[in-house]
Design a protein around this motif. Structure first.
Motif, PDB file in Angstrom:
ATOM      1  N   UNK A  31     -12.213  32.809  18.773  1.00 31.49           N
ATOM      2  CA  UNK A  31     -11.456  31.924  19.339  1.00 31.49           C
ATOM      3  C   UNK A  31     -10.335  32.863  20.261  1.00 31.49           C
ATOM      4  N   UNK A  32      -9.618  32.014  21.229  1.00 31.20           N
ATOM      5  CA  UNK A  32      -8.572  32.922  21.879  1.00 31.20           C
ATOM      6  C   UNK A  32      -7.262  31.770  21.713  1.00 31.20           C
ATOM      7  N   UNK A  33      -6.074  32.203  21.171  1.00 27.53           N
ATOM      8  CA  UNK A  33      -4.931  31.486  21.049  1.00 27.53           C
ATOM      9  C   UNK A  33      -4.055  32.096  22.308  1.00 27.53           C
ATOM     10  N   UNK A  34      -3.375  30.942  22.555  1.00 27.98           N
ATOM     11  CA  UNK A  34      -2.315  31.363  23.562  1.00 27.98           C
ATOM     12  C   UNK A  34      -1.079  31.268  22.831  1.00 27.98           C
ATOM     13  N   UNK A  35      -0.344  32.500  22.823  1.00 27.91           N
ATOM     14  CA  UNK A  35       1.242  32.538  22.065  1.00 27.91           C
ATOM     15  C   UNK A  35       1.893  33.428  22.719  1.00 27.91           C
ATOM     16  N   UNK A  36       3.174  33.200  22.986  1.00 28.92           N
ATOM     17  CA  UNK A  36       4.054  34.172  23.313  1.00 28.92           C
ATOM     18  C   UNK A  36       3.568  34.851  24.754  1.00 28.92           C
ATOM     19  N   UNK A  37       2.934  33.807  25.703  1.00 29.57           N
ATOM     20  CA  UNK A  37       2.212  33.887  26.851  1.00 29.57           C
ATOM     21  C   UNK A  37       1.242  35.125  26.911  1.00 29.57           C
ATOM     22  N   UNK A  38       0.593  35.293  25.711  1.00 28.06           N
ATOM     23  CA  UNK A  38      -0.321  36.497  25.412  1.00 28.06           C
ATOM     24  C   UNK A  38      -1.709  35.628  24.929  1.00 28.06           C
ATOM     25  N   UNK A  39      -2.858  36.197  25.299  1.00 28.95           N
ATOM     26  CA  UNK A  39      -4.345  35.581  25.109  1.00 28.95           C
ATOM     27  C   UNK A  39      -4.167  36.436  23.851  1.00 28.95           C
ATOM     28  N   UNK A  40      -4.524  35.901  22.526  1.00 31.36           N
ATOM     29  CA  UNK A  40      -4.512  36.362  21.225  1.00 31.36           C
ATOM     30  C   UNK A  40      -6.142  36.303  20.665  1.00 31.36           C
ATOM     31  N   UNK A  41      -6.908  37.243  20.688  1.00 33.91           N
ATOM     32  CA  UNK A  41      -8.355  37.103  20.427  1.00 33.91           C
ATOM     33  C   UNK A  41      -8.234  36.915  18.817  1.00 33.91           C
ATOM     34  N   UNK A  42      -8.939  35.765  18.009  1.00 35.15           N
ATOM     35  CA  UNK A  42      -9.096  35.743  16.884  1.00 35.15           C
ATOM     36  C   UNK A  42     -10.572  36.255  16.568  1.00 35.15           C
ATOM     37  N   UNK A  43     -10.412  37.120  15.426  1.00 40.48           N
ATOM     38  CA  UNK A  43     -11.705  37.614  15.135  1.00 40.48           C
ATOM     39  C   UNK A  43     -12.217  37.259  13.645  1.00 40.48           C
ATOM     40  N   UNK A  44     -13.421  37.260  13.592  1.00 40.11           N
ATOM     41  CA  UNK A  44     -14.090  36.903  12.297  1.00 40.11           C
ATOM     42  C   UNK A  44     -13.796  38.002  11.186  1.00 40.11           C
ATOM     43  N   UNK A  45     -13.384  37.476  10.109  1.00 37.28           N
ATOM     44  CA  UNK A  45     -12.781  38.355   8.888  1.00 37.28           C
ATOM     45  C   UNK A  45     -14.179  38.235   7.987  1.00 37.28           C
ATOM     46  N   UNK A  46     -15.237  37.992   8.464  1.00 38.74           N
ATOM     47  CA  UNK A  46     -16.556  38.200   7.456  1.00 38.74           C
ATOM     48  C   UNK A  46     -17.646  37.614   8.452  1.00 38.74           C
ATOM     49  N   UNK A  47     -19.058  37.743   7.766  1.00 32.70           N
ATOM     50  CA  UNK A  47     -20.441  37.171   8.643  1.00 32.70           C
ATOM     51  C   UNK A  47     -20.884  35.846   8.052  1.00 32.70           C
ATOM     52  N   UNK A  48     -21.276  35.319   8.963  1.00 31.15           N
ATOM     53  CA  UNK A  48     -21.981  33.850   8.482  1.00 31.15           C
ATOM     54  C   UNK A  48     -22.453  33.260   9.567  1.00 31.15           C
ATOM     55  N   UNK A  49     -22.626  31.876   9.250  1.00 33.91           N
ATOM     56  CA  UNK A  49     -23.031  30.769  10.186  1.00 33.91           C
ATOM     57  C   UNK A  49     -21.862  29.920  10.305  1.00 33.91           C
ATOM     58  N   UNK A  50     -21.359  29.543  11.542  1.00 34.67           N
ATOM     59  CA  UNK A  50     -20.338  28.550  11.852  1.00 34.67           C
ATOM     60  C   UNK A  50     -20.798  27.171  11.281  1.00 34.67           C
ATOM     61  N   UNK A  51     -20.147  26.699  10.517  1.00 35.23           N
ATOM     62  CA  UNK A  51     -20.283  25.242   9.982  1.00 35.23           C
ATOM     63  C   UNK A  51     -19.618  24.323  10.589  1.00 35.23           C
ATOM     64  N   UNK A  52     -18.229  24.508  10.656  1.00 36.33           N
ATOM     65  CA  UNK A  52     -17.461  23.572  11.440  1.00 36.33           C
ATOM     66  C   UNK A  52     -16.275  23.819  12.367  1.00 36.33           C
ATOM     67  N   UNK A  53     -16.238  23.351  13.391  1.00 34.76           N
ATOM     68  CA  UNK A  53     -15.028  23.723  14.197  1.00 34.76           C
ATOM     69  C   UNK A  53     -13.740  22.864  13.857  1.00 34.76           C
ATOM     70  N   UNK A  54     -12.844  23.335  13.161  1.00 34.10           N
ATOM     71  CA  UNK A  54     -11.751  22.673  12.757  1.00 34.10           C
ATOM     72  C   UNK A  54     -10.322  22.159  13.887  1.00 34.10           C
ATOM     73  N   UNK A  55     -10.439  22.811  14.918  1.00 33.23           N
ATOM     74  CA  UNK A  55      -9.457  22.363  16.051  1.00 33.23           C
ATOM     75  C   UNK A  55      -9.903  22.255  17.283  1.00 33.23           C
ATOM     76  N   UNK A  56      -9.446  21.411  18.189  1.00 36.19           N
ATOM     77  CA  UNK A  56      -9.846  21.475  19.474  1.00 36.19           C
ATOM     78  C   UNK A  56      -9.035  22.410  20.322  1.00 36.19           C
TER      79      UNK A  56
END
Lengths: 71, 512
Positions: A31-56
């Protein structure tokens, strides 16, 4: 048990880069967050299969808000 | 008794002491994958000891060297003082003679101006000796007293190979740099057993104070290594960047070109100011090949700090890394940079700042956590640094972040801008919102976004590098990305001639 990938800082969700069922690996940008006018990449901290997206896209998040779950 | 027999006895006693602990403790030590203390020292020194003190101490009690080796040896041809625990003797705990040896070597290192390396693997103080070693003027606490006296006088480095519990945890904390061996090193004030008993917390030793916790979360550790040998190799590498003590300068080495695979800087830095990139790529393109020694690589990653060679000269690099948390300054990243700057300043290592910062983090949660205090600490470290200091504006340079990253008002020797630099009190989005808020609100909603976009473009053009940095002579120069390295090398050579001004006072009152 499913783990979550959480927001690293306060901001809004700019983009979700994966969908339920996708396989993710350590370091993948999920995912990419926007904060402080920067695009902040969010990286996976482990491996697996995505179960649910919890935010829109566009949602406001705080540090630690779960973005998605995976196992 | 003949002379021959005397020598024989001496030889026998010394051999017994050198052999260290035997039996189970030695077996356990080796089985855990650790090296014996004298194997560590063999790896550390170019060619054995110059001399060793107190080898026969506590020999009469059957405790070889009292579980601690204090010696001088050469690293890359330079004399280095070492205090090393022998965990095979009473778990490396500190008894009377061990403490005397410890303190004596601390004094010797400070008085002769030699770097001091602490090779720690110790269960800490011997509780059964507390009556004589805890309370009075001469006791365990002298270890930290001496560390503080020597701070900034000589480099002090810790390699943590095993435990360092309770008070002993301050040995790594009071060193300039602490290297921790993964899955072996640990440091905590209260053990998991004690925590379970007193605050009913149930955690493992690794969760309480393992190497990963300290290198990634708490920030007590600076460099995480996989085993003893790598720990020693990294300590040698670190020392190569520093002089023997604060009165000397680091030794220059032959210059090397940056790594051949590095991309041109103009291609590394994205033009879109909001898009993140990894500043390690920029550092690789700037510094001598393979020379970057990163400090706290896994802690507060939005700030990248490390030693490197630039045209053969030793430099400290402080860089915002937009790849993590947008490169925004937080409490931990401020602390990380402040301590690194203090270390470089103490040992005459020039500083290069690579700025790409949209500011300190804002919001109520960081305010509660004291971001102002932490930010003030970084400002304080920057403003009191007297070593040659160059600030490079790579992209964004906003507000307090700009100052904390060595902006012109903090009196660096030079501020150099790349054409991509965008220095301003605030960025276009925030500025337009602040300046034109009432106007925006008065407009019909349909017209607002066009108005805002136009105003932002107007503002962005106004904080363009030529208007904001070059025309005002805020920056000494605007240089092309491909010329940056050469420019920095030439400037460092000149600025190194400057005599550092000192202010007469006892000490500054540092914000923490």
């Amino acid at each position: 048990m499913a783990s979550t990938i959480d927001a690293v800082m306060a901001g809004t969700v700019f983009k979700i880069e994966v969908k339920v069922g996708d396989t993710i690996d350590f370091g993948d940008v999920v995912a990419i967050l926007e904060s402080m006018k920067m695009e902040i990449p969010i990286e996976a901290d482990g491996a697996g299969v995505v179960q649910e997206i919890l935010v829109a896209e566009g949602a406001t998040v705080d540090t630690g808000t779960p973005i998605l779950s995976y196992k | 008794m003949s002379i021959g027999k005397d020598s024989e006895e001496l030889h026998r006693r010394k051999e017994t002491a050198r052999a260290g602990g035997q039996g189970k403790s030695r077996e356990r030590h080796l089985a855990s994958g650790k090296l014996l203390v004298r194997q560590r020292l063999e790896l550390l020194f170019d060619d054995g000891f110059e001399f060793e003190d107190g080898l026969l101490a506590a020999g009469e009690s059957g405790l070889p060297a009292d579980g601690i080796i204090t010696c001088i040896g050469k690293v890359d041809g330079r004399d280095i003082a070492v205090i090393a625990n022998d965990a095979t003797v009473k778990a490396g705990t500190w008894g009377r003679q061990a403490l005397l040896k410890f303190n004596r070597m601390q004094d010797l290192a400070k008085d002769t101006g030699l770097p001091l390396l602490y090779l720690v693997d110790s269960a800490g103080a011997r509780i059964d000796e507390q009556k004589t070693l805890f309370l009075g003027r001469n006791g365990w606490g002298n270890i930290w007293y001496n560390q503080v006296q020597a701070s900034g006088v000589i480099p002090q480095v810790c390699v943590l190979f095993g435990p360092s519990p309770a008070g002993a945890a301050y040995v790594p904390a009071l060193c300039d740099l602490t290297i921790m061996v993964d899955k072996q090193a640990s440091a905590y004030l209260g053990s998991p057993r004690m925590a379970k008993m007193t605050i009913f917390e149930d955690v493992t030793e690794e969760q309480m104070g393992g190497a990963r916790l300290h290198c990634m979360v708490s920030g007590v550790g600076d460099v995480l290594v996989k085993d003893d040998a790598e720990g020693i190799a990294r300590a040698r590498e670190y020392l190569s960047f520093l002089p023997q003590n604060w009165t000397e300068k680091p030794v220059a080495v032959p210059a090397r070109a940056p790594v051949a695979t590095a991309k041109p800087i103009g291609e590394i830095v994205p033009n879109n100011q909001n898009v993140a990139y990894d500043v390690h790529e920029l550092i690789d393109a700037l510094v001598d090949e393979g020379s970057f020694f990163e400090v706290k690589a896994n802690f507060a990653k939005e700030m990248t700090t490390g030693l490197a060679r630039l045209g053969g000269l030793s430099v400290g690099i402080v860089a915002n890394n937009s790849r993590h948390k947008g490169g925004v300054l937080f409490n931990d990243s401020s602390d990380k940079a402040a301590r690194f700057i203090w270390m470089c300043n103490a040992f005459n290592v020039p500083l290069i700042f690579l700025q790409d910062i949209s500011g300190y983090m804002i919001g109520s949660s960081v305010e509660k956590a004291g971001i102002i205090r932490h930010g003030a600490k970084l400002l304080s470290a920057v403003c009191e640094a007297t070593v040659p200091r160059i600030c490079v504006l790579v992209r964004k340079a906003y507000g307090g972040g700009y100052l904390a990253m060595s902006g012109a008002p903090t009196h660096p020797d030079a501020m150099i801008a790349l054409p991509t630099a965008m220095p301003a009190l605030v960025g276009p989005e925030a500025a337009v919102n602040a300046i034109h808020y009432n106007q925006i609100m008065e407009l019909p909603e349909a017209e607002r976004s066009a108005f805002v976009a136009a105003k932002r473009d107007e503002y962005a053009a106004d904080i363009d590098v030529y208007k904001a940095a070059a025309d005002t002579f805020a920056a000494e120069d605007v240089v092309a990305p491909e010329e940056l390295r050469d420019d920095l090398v030439k400037r460092l050579r000149i600025y190194s001639r400057r005599k550092a001004a000192t202010i007469e006072r006892r000490s500054a009152v540092h914000p923490v």
